[in-house]
Design a protein around this motif. Structure first.
Motif, PDB file in Angstrom:
ATOM      1  N   ILE A 178      38.195  -5.034  -4.417  1.00 15.39           N
ATOM      2  CA  ILE A 178      37.892  -3.917  -5.321  1.00 15.39           C
ATOM      3  C   ILE A 178      36.922  -2.940  -4.657  1.00 15.39           C
ATOM      4  N   ASP A 179      35.944  -3.477  -3.929  1.00 15.31           N
ATOM      5  CA  ASP A 179      34.948  -2.605  -3.289  1.00 15.31           C
ATOM      6  C   ASP A 179      35.554  -1.779  -2.159  1.00 15.31           C
ATOM      7  N   ASP A 180      36.750  -2.172  -1.696  1.00 14.87           N
ATOM      8  CA  ASP A 180      37.383  -1.449  -0.582  1.00 14.87           C
ATOM      9  C   ASP A 180      38.277  -0.301  -1.043  1.00 14.87           C
ATOM     10  N   ILE A 181      38.426  -0.140  -2.364  1.00 15.64           N
ATOM     11  CA  ILE A 181      39.331   0.895  -2.874  1.00 15.64           C
ATOM     12  C   ILE A 181      38.783   2.284  -2.543  1.00 15.64           C
ATOM     13  N   ARG A 182      39.610   3.069  -1.855  1.00 14.59           N
ATOM     14  CA  ARG A 182      39.220   4.430  -1.477  1.00 14.59           C
ATOM     15  C   ARG A 182      40.421   5.349  -1.710  1.00 14.59           C
ATOM     16  N   PHE A 238      58.649   4.387 -12.995  1.00 11.31           N
ATOM     17  CA  PHE A 238      57.890   4.530 -11.755  1.00 11.31           C
ATOM     18  C   PHE A 238      56.530   3.876 -11.973  1.00 11.31           C
ATOM     19  N   ASP A 239      56.197   2.882 -11.150  1.00  9.84           N
ATOM     20  CA  ASP A 239      54.904   2.210 -11.238  1.00  9.84           C
ATOM     21  C   ASP A 239      54.188   2.328  -9.900  1.00  9.84           C
ATOM     22  N   LEU A 240      52.957   2.813  -9.926  1.00  9.57           N
ATOM     23  CA  LEU A 240      52.134   2.937  -8.721  1.00  9.57           C
ATOM     24  C   LEU A 240      51.018   1.904  -8.825  1.00  9.57           C
ATOM     25  N   ALA A 241      50.951   0.985  -7.844  1.00  9.21           N
ATOM     26  CA  ALA A 241      49.999  -0.123  -7.930  1.00  9.21           C
ATOM     27  C   ALA A 241      49.244  -0.295  -6.616  1.00  9.21           C
ATOM     28  N   PHE A 242      48.097  -0.973  -6.693  1.00  4.96           N
ATOM     29  CA  PHE A 242      47.297  -1.272  -5.512  1.00  4.96           C
ATOM     30  C   PHE A 242      46.644  -2.643  -5.705  1.00  4.96           C
ATOM     31  N   PRO A 243      46.341  -3.352  -4.612  1.00  2.44           N
ATOM     32  CA  PRO A 243      45.801  -4.716  -4.732  1.00  2.44           C
ATOM     33  C   PRO A 243      44.345  -4.740  -5.168  1.00  2.44           C
ATOM     34  N   LEU A 244      44.009  -5.770  -5.953  1.00  3.77           N
ATOM     35  CA  LEU A 244      42.627  -6.057  -6.321  1.00  3.77           C
ATOM     36  C   LEU A 244      42.134  -7.333  -5.640  1.00  3.77           C
ATOM     37  N   ARG A 245      43.104  -8.223  -5.356  1.00  2.97           N
ATOM     38  CA  ARG A 245      42.738  -9.512  -4.734  1.00  2.97           C
ATOM     39  C   ARG A 245      43.887  -9.935  -3.829  1.00  2.97           C
TER      40      ARG A 245
END
Length: 769
Positions: free
Chosen positions: A744-748, A725-732
């Motif tokens: 990155i500044d939008d990560i909430r 199980f991999d949980l990921a979110f975008p950086l770019r």
């Protein structure tokens, strides 16, 4: 009762807090007078050793000390906490007993430490590495209430080095053989004394003389005497065959008769009873009363022949090849002296056949990041001795369905069914007799198959494929696969008006409806040494070349500038060159953690009879084994914005060029549970501009169009498979405006809407790379 997601998150949070508190209070269940052992601290006192040498020595010595303390992660003891949380195994549930015995660790107590034993072990190890004047002192190290460790002060002294290495030279053939090989010894003047090197050298000389016929020789028959009285921290080594070595060990033997018992059962009493009626084949006596195997299979497997000097390499090669035929459950080999005067050996091969026929049924449930859920049924029947020559014949039938769970795309389901048959011969069927002397027999494989794929409301595809090629293993680390011919014919059918209307004017979608004829050679080279667990650095590399229609295009004069494509049986054939490369580096950081890096790149170039790469041969990124913060096939090409089109069907972005990079830190957490932190980057591009995919052309600014994502994962390693199980979110995000692509500044993480829009959960079987 309705259970809200908020309640679930609260329960998880409380569980984590409780677990952490329990971990921190790891000594609360200890009895009066008991103390938790927190491990050793080794201090190396030496002015002659470098800092790096001291660190290496410290790590090596630390692994020898017993007992091993409880597993500790970031200052807490998770395994011990699970053990304590499980409670009394006699009064608890099966789940708690499983948690205590399988996941948990009983407390390791200071009272279990034997200081004298550990000091003796450290002294012995250092003396074996040339530190003959070592002194070791140990002190109790109290770190906290009810916790104790041990500090070992190690003073190794100056390391002894080899002064001279002398090989006895006398008239005996065996001693003379060893003397003649002294120039290849690894025991060199000036090298540090190391008992492990001496043991390895005895084994190396043992292999050397065994390859010269000395079957009964062993490493214990070779004596290496050490004289440490030379002075100046040096030793002299004297190498000779022991005076009391048994007589058979001093003789070189030749092979007399070779017996093969092809249908041997361990319960057989007199296995020699069938000798009189046995077949004689190329100097071998083959006992196979039921005729289960062709005698010709032993031509390329047994390399010990009558009249030849015994050779250990041929001995091992024969056993490995018999095993790798895949038709024998057990392979055993023995030798007996048949003529003690003339030094002759009889060789016996006892082969127990495996059940040649097998059927395997697999039912798979699956989900992917493109919002598809489905199931697949696979049925495989195989015969490992199809023509009695260890040929593997296999037939597979499969069928499955993927259902689009996304509300917007509901109903665009995918159904597929197929049949594939393959036949593998344990030899190369080719004009050139190619038979590299490795433990793996070169093979010839042919495959034919058909698949039907139906995309509801859109179209269906009929796909036929066939191949003929060769597989061979150059060594334990290098594999080759060369398909002389690989053919694939794809024909669309039942294309709906809905899809035709949507695809009109969109070259990327229109191309799916083209008939495709792909044929030509392919070659794949694979190198891996990841099986060598003792190495700090291991590597994997896979490179491939794929050619289609090259010679045919030259013969037929295919040219995209001409008005009409060249066809074969009315179907335009594809003409292209494609290459793909996958490089991985595994850095071992300890017994339970490693750092993995990967570069995956490829390019395909269409020419001659083709204006574009076939749809099935293009690259794509995203998904559980790629850039995990994005759904499969939703990225690229380049800076193309997939939101600019009305994706009523299925996201399906692809390109001619692929560049992908991954970094992943992996660590074992508890028992079968492993954790990971990762960063992924990549994209695909086209070599030329495609009208409905603006911004997708590969250019000098390609590096500005990388997508990036990060995340964490859990892996459950159940020995025979890994559930991930991999949980990921975008950086770019590459399709955002330049200057706004970094997010990155939008990560909430605390924002529910952000989590819904950005968090991507990937479920898969096996590691991503």
């Amino acid at each position: 009762m309705k259970v809200r997601s908020k309640d679930i998150l609260s329960a998880i949070a409380l569980g984590i807090i409780g677990f952490t508190l329990n971990s921190c209070s790891s000594t609360r269940y200890l009895k009066e007078g008991e103390e938790l052992y927190v491990g050793p601290d080794i201090v190396i006192d030496s002015d002659s050793l470098s800092k790096k040498h001291k660190e290496e020595m410290k790590l090596a010595l630390n692994d020898l000390l017993r007992p091993v303390p409880n597993t500790r992660v970031l200052g807490v003891y998770p395994n011990l906490a699970l053990y304590n949380m499980a409670g009394n195994p006699e009064k608890t549930s099966k789940l708690r007993r499983w948690m205590r015995n399988k996941l948990g660790e009983a407390p390791v107590l200071f009272s279990q430490v034997d200081l004298e034993y550990n000091s003796a072990i450290l002294t012995n190890r250092l003396e074996n590495h040339g530190f003959f004047n070592v002194t070791i002192e140990s002190d109790t190290l109290k770190t906290a209430d009810k916790k104790k460790g041990v500090r070992y002060h190690v003073t190794p002294g100056e390391q002894y080095k080899i002064n001279e290495v002398t090989f006895l030279n006398d008239s005996t053939p065996l001693q003379q053989l060893i003397y003649d090989a002294k120039n290849w010894t690894r025991l060199k003047k000036g090298k540090a004394y190391n008992l492990d090197d001496i043991k390895e050298e005895r084994v190396r000389f043992d292999n050397y003389v065994k390859n010269k016929g000395y079957y009964y020789f062993s490493p214990n028959n070779l004596l290496v005497q050490v004289d440490s009285t030379v002075g100046n921290h040096k030793v002299d080594l004297f190498v000779k065959v022991k005076d009391d070595a048994p007589k058979p060990a001093l003789k070189a033997y030749t092979i007399d008769k070779v017996y093969v018992f092809a249908d041997y059962n361990i319960s057989d009493g007199d296995y020699m009873k069938g000798i009189d009626s046995a077949d004689q084949y190329n100097g071998m006596t083959i006992v196979d009363p039921k005729g289960k195997f062709k005698s010709s299979i032993y031509d390329r497997t047994i390399y010990l022949e009558k009249g030849e000097t015994y050779n250990r390499n041929d001995h091992n090669l024969s056993l490995n090849r018999l095993v790798n035929l895949g038709v024998f459950k057990f392979v055993k080999n023995s030798f007996e002296i048949s003529d003690s005067i003339n030094n002759k050996l009889d060789a016996y091969y006892f082969l127990t056949p495996d059940n040649p026929k097998a059927i395997r049924v697999e039912l798979l449930g699956k989900t992917n990041s493109a919002s598809y859920n489905g199931a697949e049924l696979n049925v495989n029947w195989s015969n490992k001795n199809f023509f009695k020559g260890a040929e593997l014949f296999s037939v597979s039938a499969y069928g499955g369905a993927d259902f689009q769970s996304s509300a917007r795309n509901n109903g665009y389901n995918v159904y597929k069914a197929g049949l594939e048959a393959s036949l593998t011969w344990p030899r190369l069927i080719a004009p050139i007799d190619f038979n590299p002397l490795t433990g793996h027999i070169p093979k010839t494989k042919t495959t034919v198959g058909y698949e039907f794929l139906q995309r509801s409301k859109l179209y269906s595809l009929n796909s036929f494929k066939a191949s003929w090629g060769y597989l061979w293993k150059q060594s334990t680390t290098i594999d080759h696969q060369f398909n002389v011919l690989e053919t694939n014919y794809v024909s669309p059918n039942n294309v709906t008006a809905l899809y035709q209307e949507y695809a009109k004017g969109n070259p990327s979608l229109e191309r799916v409806l083209d008939k495709q004829l792909i044929f030509g050679p392919t070659y794949t080279f694979t190198f891996t040494n990841t099986m060598k667990q003792h190495k700090t650095h291991t590597f994997y590399y896979r490179g491939s070349l794929d050619f289609s229609g090259n010679i045919t295009g030259l013969v037929m004069g295919a040219d995209v500038n001409k008005e009409k494509e060249k066809t074969i049986l009315g179907v335009p054939f594809s003409q292209y060159i494609k290459t793909e490369h996958d490089f991985r580096h595994y850095l071992k950081l300890g017994r339970t953690s490693q750092f993995v890096s990967r570069i995956h790149a490829g390019v395909g170039y269409a020419y001659g009879n083709s204006t574009a790469m076939p749809y099935t041969k293009q690259f794509y990124v995203g998904g559980s084994n790629s850039v995990r913060a994005f759904r499969a096939r939703t990225l690229g090409p380049g800076s193309f914005d997939p939101r600019s089109i009305d994706s009523n069907f299925i996201p399906d972005q692809s390109g001619d060029v692929l560049i992908e990079m991954n970094l992943e830190y992996r660590k074992k957490l508890i028992s079968i549970i492993h954790g990971a932190l990762f960063v992924d980057a990549g994209n695909v591009w086209n070599l030329s501009e495609v009208s409905d995919r603006p911004g997708g052309k590969f250019s000098g600014d390609f590096y500005k169009e990388f997508a990036m994502g990060a995340g964490l994962g859990l892996r459950f390693d159940i020995t025979f498979l890994v559930v991930r199980f991999d949980l990921a979110f975008p950086l770019r995000v590459p399709y955002y405006e330049e200057g706004s692509r970094w997010v990155i500044d939008d990560i909430r993480l605390g924002d529910r809407q952000w989590r819904k829009d950005n968090l991507m959960l990937n479920f898969a079987i096996g590691y991503p790379f």
